[in-house]
Every structure is written in structure tokens, then in C-alpha cells.
Scaffold this motif. Structure first.
Motif, PDB file in Angstrom:
ATOM      1  N   MET A 105      18.072   0.040  42.367  1.00  0.00           N
ATOM      2  CA  MET A 105      18.570  -1.188  41.787  1.00  0.00           C
ATOM      3  C   MET A 105      19.924  -1.503  42.418  1.00  0.00           C
ATOM      4  O   MET A 105      20.652  -0.597  42.798  1.00  0.00           O
ATOM      5  CB  MET A 105      18.610  -1.078  40.268  1.00  0.00           C
ATOM      6  CG  MET A 105      19.776  -0.347  39.650  1.00  0.00           C
ATOM      7  SD  MET A 105      19.578   0.002  37.894  1.00  0.00           S
ATOM      8  CE  MET A 105      18.658   1.526  37.991  1.00  0.00           C
ATOM      9  N   HIS A 106      20.226  -2.764  42.514  1.00  0.00           N
ATOM     10  CA  HIS A 106      21.485  -3.204  43.112  1.00  0.00           C
ATOM     11  C   HIS A 106      22.625  -3.056  42.107  1.00  0.00           C
ATOM     12  O   HIS A 106      22.408  -2.882  40.917  1.00  0.00           O
ATOM     13  CB  HIS A 106      21.374  -4.664  43.565  1.00  0.00           C
ATOM     14  CG  HIS A 106      20.453  -4.844  44.725  1.00  0.00           C
ATOM     15  ND1 HIS A 106      20.854  -4.646  46.013  1.00  0.00           N
ATOM     16  CD2 HIS A 106      19.143  -5.180  44.776  1.00  0.00           C
ATOM     17  CE1 HIS A 106      19.835  -4.859  46.818  1.00  0.00           C
ATOM     18  NE2 HIS A 106      18.785  -5.181  46.099  1.00  0.00           N
ATOM     19  N   ILE A 107      23.851  -3.165  42.591  1.00  0.00           N
ATOM     20  CA  ILE A 107      25.032  -2.907  41.769  1.00  0.00           C
ATOM     21  C   ILE A 107      25.105  -3.835  40.554  1.00  0.00           C
ATOM     22  O   ILE A 107      25.506  -3.413  39.471  1.00  0.00           O
ATOM     23  CB  ILE A 107      26.329  -2.951  42.610  1.00  0.00           C
ATOM     24  CG1 ILE A 107      27.478  -2.321  41.821  1.00  0.00           C
ATOM     25  CG2 ILE A 107      26.637  -4.353  43.087  1.00  0.00           C
ATOM     26  CD1 ILE A 107      28.698  -1.991  42.664  1.00  0.00           C
ATOM     27  N   GLY A 108      24.700  -5.097  40.693  1.00  0.00           N
ATOM     28  CA  GLY A 108      24.735  -6.014  39.559  1.00  0.00           C
ATOM     29  C   GLY A 108      23.813  -5.577  38.441  1.00  0.00           C
ATOM     30  O   GLY A 108      24.178  -5.590  37.265  1.00  0.00           O
ATOM     31  N   GLN A 109      22.601  -5.171  38.803  1.00  0.00           N
ATOM     32  CA  GLN A 109      21.646  -4.668  37.810  1.00  0.00           C
ATOM     33  C   GLN A 109      22.162  -3.380  37.184  1.00  0.00           C
ATOM     34  O   GLN A 109      22.040  -3.170  35.979  1.00  0.00           O
ATOM     35  CB  GLN A 109      20.291  -4.390  38.473  1.00  0.00           C
ATOM     36  CG  GLN A 109      19.588  -5.589  39.034  1.00  0.00           C
ATOM     37  CD  GLN A 109      18.445  -5.164  39.938  1.00  0.00           C
ATOM     38  OE1 GLN A 109      18.639  -4.406  40.889  1.00  0.00           O
ATOM     39  NE2 GLN A 109      17.258  -5.641  39.622  1.00  0.00           N
ATOM     40  N   PHE A 110      22.719  -2.532  38.030  1.00  0.00           N
ATOM     41  CA  PHE A 110      23.239  -1.253  37.555  1.00  0.00           C
ATOM     42  C   PHE A 110      24.393  -1.472  36.583  1.00  0.00           C
ATOM     43  O   PHE A 110      24.467  -0.833  35.529  1.00  0.00           O
ATOM     44  CB  PHE A 110      23.684  -0.423  38.761  1.00  0.00           C
ATOM     45  CG  PHE A 110      23.863   1.039  38.483  1.00  0.00           C
ATOM     46  CD1 PHE A 110      22.815   1.822  38.042  1.00  0.00           C
ATOM     47  CD2 PHE A 110      25.084   1.650  38.709  1.00  0.00           C
ATOM     48  CE1 PHE A 110      22.977   3.179  37.812  1.00  0.00           C
ATOM     49  CE2 PHE A 110      25.264   2.999  38.490  1.00  0.00           C
ATOM     50  CZ  PHE A 110      24.208   3.773  38.038  1.00  0.00           C
ATOM     51  N   ALA A 111      25.281  -2.395  36.920  1.00  0.00           N
ATOM     52  CA  ALA A 111      26.413  -2.709  36.043  1.00  0.00           C
ATOM     53  C   ALA A 111      25.905  -3.231  34.708  1.00  0.00           C
ATOM     54  O   ALA A 111      26.405  -2.835  33.639  1.00  0.00           O
ATOM     55  CB  ALA A 111      27.319  -3.732  36.709  1.00  0.00           C
ATOM     56  N   GLU A 112      24.911  -4.085  34.750  1.00  0.00           N
ATOM     57  CA  GLU A 112      24.360  -4.647  33.509  1.00  0.00           C
ATOM     58  C   GLU A 112      23.734  -3.558  32.645  1.00  0.00           C
ATOM     59  O   GLU A 112      23.942  -3.524  31.435  1.00  0.00           O
ATOM     60  CB  GLU A 112      23.317  -5.704  33.859  1.00  0.00           C
ATOM     61  CG  GLU A 112      22.822  -6.481  32.653  1.00  0.00           C
ATOM     62  CD  GLU A 112      21.889  -7.611  33.062  1.00  0.00           C
ATOM     63  OE1 GLU A 112      20.794  -7.684  32.463  1.00  0.00           O
ATOM     64  OE2 GLU A 112      22.252  -8.390  33.955  1.00  0.00           O
ATOM     65  N   ARG A 113      22.985  -2.658  33.248  1.00  0.00           N
ATOM     66  CA  ARG A 113      22.327  -1.585  32.485  1.00  0.00           C
ATOM     67  C   ARG A 113      23.319  -0.593  31.896  1.00  0.00           C
ATOM     68  O   ARG A 113      23.053   0.003  30.856  1.00  0.00           O
ATOM     69  CB  ARG A 113      21.316  -0.856  33.354  1.00  0.00           C
ATOM     70  CG  ARG A 113      20.050  -1.674  33.555  1.00  0.00           C
ATOM     71  CD  ARG A 113      18.974  -0.922  34.253  1.00  0.00           C
ATOM     72  NE  ARG A 113      18.427   0.157  33.443  1.00  0.00           N
ATOM     73  CZ  ARG A 113      17.523   1.009  33.901  1.00  0.00           C
ATOM     74  NH1 ARG A 113      17.061   0.896  35.127  1.00  0.00           N
ATOM     75  NH2 ARG A 113      17.063   1.973  33.129  1.00  0.00           N
ATOM     76  N   THR A 114      24.459  -0.418  32.562  1.00  0.00           N
ATOM     77  CA  THR A 114      25.426   0.571  32.087  1.00  0.00           C
ATOM     78  C   THR A 114      26.529  -0.029  31.232  1.00  0.00           C
ATOM     79  O   THR A 114      27.233   0.701  30.538  1.00  0.00           O
ATOM     80  CB  THR A 114      26.097   1.295  33.281  1.00  0.00           C
ATOM     81  OG1 THR A 114      26.797   0.332  34.074  1.00  0.00           O
ATOM     82  CG2 THR A 114      25.074   2.039  34.121  1.00  0.00           C
TER      83      THR A 114
END
Length: 123
Positions: A1-10
């Protein structure tokens, strides 16, 4: 997953994720051909562990030490003695984590009391 998705999930910012990578709390990520960071489910698991340590007030240096011990403990390729030493060190840190949690619980209790005072006075 890209950083934006990762940031959203975390629930963390992209900037925080980049910082954690820069200081070694999360390993360097894979990259796309275009140079975009890619994160795995294992990266997510590690980061959620970091978030939980942060809630207990651990410094990034302490987090790094704890993560290193956890890595050794979970590394099936590590020799038995090294894994046993990591287990012993983590068991020693368990009491500290419990104490930190108790302090946090006491803070929440005081905050609840203050909320009660406000509600009472506002009527």
C-alpha cells in the motif's frame, strides 16, 4: 500500500511515517518504479506496535530497543541463546509497561473527575 493509504490506516501523518523510517523504527520500505514508498501488512503490524508504545510514553530510542528485542524473539533463525536473552529483557520491561499503564489510567481517572466537575457546575 502507498504512504497515503498507510497513513490513513494507522492514523499517523505521512511526515511521521517518513520520520519513523528515517530513524529506523520501521524498516526502509519497498519502492515502486516511480520511487513511491510501498508498505506491507507486516509494516502495519510493526507501526501499530509503535503507536501502542507511544501511548505509554516511550521515547523513540526506547521504542527502538523494544522493537529490536521483539524482532529477535520472533526471528526463528536467531540462535536459542539470543532469543532467550531477548525474552528475559522483554520480561524485565513488562513491569515498566504495567507501571506506565497504571499512571495513564490514573490520569484518565483524574480527567473523568474534572469532566464531572465541569458538568456539575454547568448544571
Amino acid at each position: 500500500m502507498h504512504i497515503g493509504q498507510f497513513a490513513e490506516r494507522t492514523g499517523l501523518s505521512s511526515r511521521t511515517l517518513r520520520h519513523y523510517e528515517a530513524i529506523g523504527l520501521i524498516p526502509p520500505t519497498g519502492r515502486t518504479e516511480g520511487g513511491f514508498r510501498l508498505y506491507t501488512e507486516e509494516d502495519l503490524r510493526r507501526l501499530m506496535t509503535i503507536r501502542r508504545m507511544k501511548a505509554l510514553g516511550y521515547s523513540t530510542a526506547e521504542m527502538g530497543e523494544l522493537l529490536e528485542l521483539l524482532d529477535v524473539l520472533e526471528d526463528e533463525a536467531a540462535d536459542g541463546e539470543r532469543r532467550q536473552q531477548a525474552r528475559a529483557a522483554l520480561e524485565a520491561r513488562l513491569d515498566d509497561a504495567r507501571e506506565r499503564r497504571e499512571k495513564l489510567a490514573a490520569q484518565v481517572e483524574r480527567a473523568d473527575e474534572f469532566l464531572g466537575i465541569l458538568q456539575e457546575r454547568l448544571g
